[in-house]
Design a protein around this motif. Structure first.
Motif, mmCIF file in Angstrom:
data_model
loop_
_atom_site.group_PDB
_atom_site.id
_atom_site.type_symbol
_atom_site.label_atom_id
_atom_site.label_comp_id
_atom_site.label_asym_id
_atom_site.label_seq_id
_atom_site.Cartn_x
_atom_site.Cartn_y
_atom_site.Cartn_z
ATOM 1 N N ALA A 146 -13.952 -13.997 30.983
ATOM 2 C CA ALA A 146 -12.768 -14.737 31.422
ATOM 3 C C ALA A 146 -13.116 -16.220 31.466
ATOM 4 N N ILE A 147 -12.094 -17.054 31.340
ATOM 5 C CA ILE A 147 -12.316 -18.503 31.344
ATOM 6 C C ILE A 147 -11.386 -19.178 32.341
ATOM 7 N N PRO A 148 -11.736 -20.387 32.809
ATOM 8 C CA PRO A 148 -10.832 -21.151 33.671
ATOM 9 C C PRO A 148 -9.593 -21.598 32.890
ATOM 10 N N LYS A 149 -8.441 -21.613 33.572
ATOM 11 C CA LYS A 149 -7.219 -22.090 32.920
ATOM 12 C C LYS A 149 -6.202 -22.489 33.992
ATOM 13 N N THR A 150 -5.504 -23.580 33.725
ATOM 14 C CA THR A 150 -4.362 -23.957 34.546
ATOM 15 C C THR A 150 -3.136 -24.046 33.651
ATOM 16 N N TRP A 151 -2.001 -23.735 34.231
ATOM 17 C CA TRP A 151 -0.729 -23.827 33.511
ATOM 18 C C TRP A 151 0.340 -24.193 34.536
ATOM 19 N N GLY A 152 0.817 -25.427 34.461
ATOM 20 C CA GLY A 152 1.752 -25.883 35.480
ATOM 21 C C GLY A 152 1.092 -25.839 36.851
ATOM 22 N N LYS A 153 1.735 -25.142 37.769
ATOM 23 C CA LYS A 153 1.179 -24.981 39.109
ATOM 24 C C LYS A 153 0.285 -23.750 39.227
ATOM 25 N N THR A 154 0.173 -22.986 38.142
ATOM 26 C CA THR A 154 -0.652 -21.771 38.164
ATOM 27 C C THR A 154 -2.101 -22.108 37.858
ATOM 28 N N VAL A 155 -2.988 -21.692 38.725
ATOM 29 C CA VAL A 155 -4.427 -21.841 38.499
ATOM 30 C C VAL A 155 -5.020 -20.432 38.468
ATOM 31 N N TYR A 156 -5.466 -20.011 37.302
ATOM 32 C CA TYR A 156 -6.055 -18.683 37.179
ATOM 33 C C TYR A 156 -7.432 -18.649 37.837
ATOM 34 N N LEU A 157 -7.779 -17.485 38.371
ATOM 35 C CA LEU A 157 -9.125 -17.295 38.900
ATOM 36 C C LEU A 157 -10.126 -17.294 37.748
ATOM 37 N N ASP A 158 -11.392 -17.487 38.058
ATOM 38 C CA ASP A 158 -12.413 -17.497 37.017
ATOM 39 C C ASP A 158 -13.746 -17.055 37.608
#
Length: 436
Positions: free
Chosen positions: A395-407
């Motif tokens: 898995a990799i870090p990613k942000t999209w708008g206000k969404t911050v995925y865990l990593d």
């Protein structure tokens, strides 16, 4: 001087309070209580989101990793560890994208409502919109891939080189509520697995109308269609027989007397002492299921859930006594371990069952508990059940708008694959000691 002592005292008290709060938070991250009760549907395992808000790292948008090209495979194989076929990783091939499937499959999962309308009204509804918005709390290094993509299958087998592959399987022309037919992918999976010296186990899902008669037909189909493939897994019994092994998910949905017809020698649909005989592994959820499993004629049991404390079977502190029960009844014991759990991306109301990965410690604690129980096999939930956040896939870090995925930070994307390799080796070494 007195003023200095008072200030020092306040500082010490504040530090002690901070340490106490941090300790309390960490303890709360892996409770063993089952917060659902009997009303919660036990096939409650497809996606997560909303945990670890305090440790999320804001990063730049993800740069997708590319699947490696199989250049000079023979030389690369020498660098891989020897696979441990007594470690099985549950593998899901229900993902799709427009390039290979004409649409997104599973990545666009719906948000599932709570069963209580009053509770459900307080949470969002709708459907995820890939590629940036997916039904998972983590973001895959390969992006929202298709399970039909040959390069993805190859990359997965490369990552899975440590363990056998337990493929989630529905019979021909059947599928889960959110996906497509899976059986037609099996030839590709078996070929890819064989390329990396892996073995494939069948994890049979609960399909509509499952009973002893059609289970016999499905087992017959599996053996006749796939049984001669070199990647088809066979388990060596204590008597020296080599038999296929099947995980039966939600086996408790059928009563013991139904399973007896398939699994007892005198049953109407028996497969015993036929070319279709095998090792059938039931799902242990409640404690009372132990006797039901034994009475039904199953050959063993597994625990599946990655949530320590969610069920009797998934609670680590019960594994030694379960193993003792299995030993007394000549059953195979297969505890299931996972790196953590979070499914709030599809069940936004289910945060109480989140299990923090604690930078890999949750996974290693589970592996340690499993090895200590001295089982014949250990199963991993999961390689890529992204909806539930149980994946060990990169898995990799990613942000999209206000969404911050865990990593997996501060570790690299391969950290859980490396931990799996480390513990598969340790498990193999321990098993050799038990047999001495």
């Amino acid at each position: 001087m007195a003023r200095f002592r008072r200030k020092s005292c306040f500082v010490l008290i504040a530090l002690a309070l901070v340490v106490f709060i941090i300790t309390a938070i960490l303890k709360s991250l892996s409770p063993e209580e089952n917060n659902f009760g009997s009303q919660f549907p036990l096939r409650l395992i497809p996606p997560p989101r909303g945990m670890d808000k305090d440790i999320k790292v804001v990063v730049k948008p993800a740069q997708m990793m590319q699947a490696e090209k199989p250049d000079n495979l023979e030389n690369k194989m020498r660098d891989f560890p020897e696979p441990n076929y007594n470690v099985h990783a549950f593998y899901y091939v229900w993902y799709g994208n427009p390039q290979f499937d004409g649409k997104y499959v599973h990545w666009d999962h719906h948000l599932l409502p709570h069963w209580d309308p009053k509770v459900a009204s307080g949470y969002p509804t709708g459907q995820h919109q890939p590629p940036d918005d997916i039904g998972a709390n983590f973001y895959p290094a390969l992006g929202p891939y298709s399970s039909r993509d040959p390069s993805v299958l190859e990359e997965h087998m490369r990552q899975l080189r440590t363990a056998a592959v337990a493929v989630s399987w529905y019979p021909r022309s059947m599928k889960d509520d959110n996906g497509e037919e899976i059986d037609n992918l099996l030839p590709l999976i078996l070929d890819a697995a064989d390329k990396y010296q892996l073995k494939v186990v069948f994890h049979i899902e609960p399909y509509k109308g499952r009973d002893d008669a059609n289970m016999r037909e499905n087992i017959k189909y599996i053996v006749e269609r796939y049984g001669n493939h070199p990647a088809f897994y066979r388990y060596k019994t204590s008597t020296g027989k080599l038999l296929p092994l099947y995980y039966i998910y939600d086996s408790y949905l059928q009563t013991s007397d139904v399973w007896e017809q398939l699994l007892k020698p005198n049953g109407i649909s028996t497969i015993r002492d036929t070319p279709y005989d095998g090792i059938f592994i039931a799902l242990l959820v409640e404690e009372k299921h132990k006797n039901d499993i034994q009475a039904a004629g199953f050959d063993g049991l597994y625990t599946y859930f990655a949530i320590n404390g969610f069920t009797y079977g998934s609670s680590h502190h019960n594994w030694r006594s379960i193993k003792t029960f299995c030993d007394h009844n000549d059953l195979v014991f297969i505890p299931s371990i996972g790196p953590g759990y979070i499914d709030t991306s599809i069940r936004p109301w289910n945060s109480q069952n989140t299990r923090n990965r604690i930078n890999g410690r949750y996974y290693e604690n589970a592996l340690n508990a499993a090895v200590a129980a001295r089982p014949q096999i250990i199963s991993i939930t999961s390689f890529n059940e992204w909806h539930e956040g149980t994946q060990i896939e990169k898995a990799i870090p990613k942000t999209w708008g206000k969404t911050v995925y865990l990593d997996y930070l501060p570790h690299k994307p391969s950290v859980y694959l490396e931990l799996t390799q480390k513990w598969a080796r340790k498990f193999s070494e321990e098993q050799k000691k038990w047999l001495e």
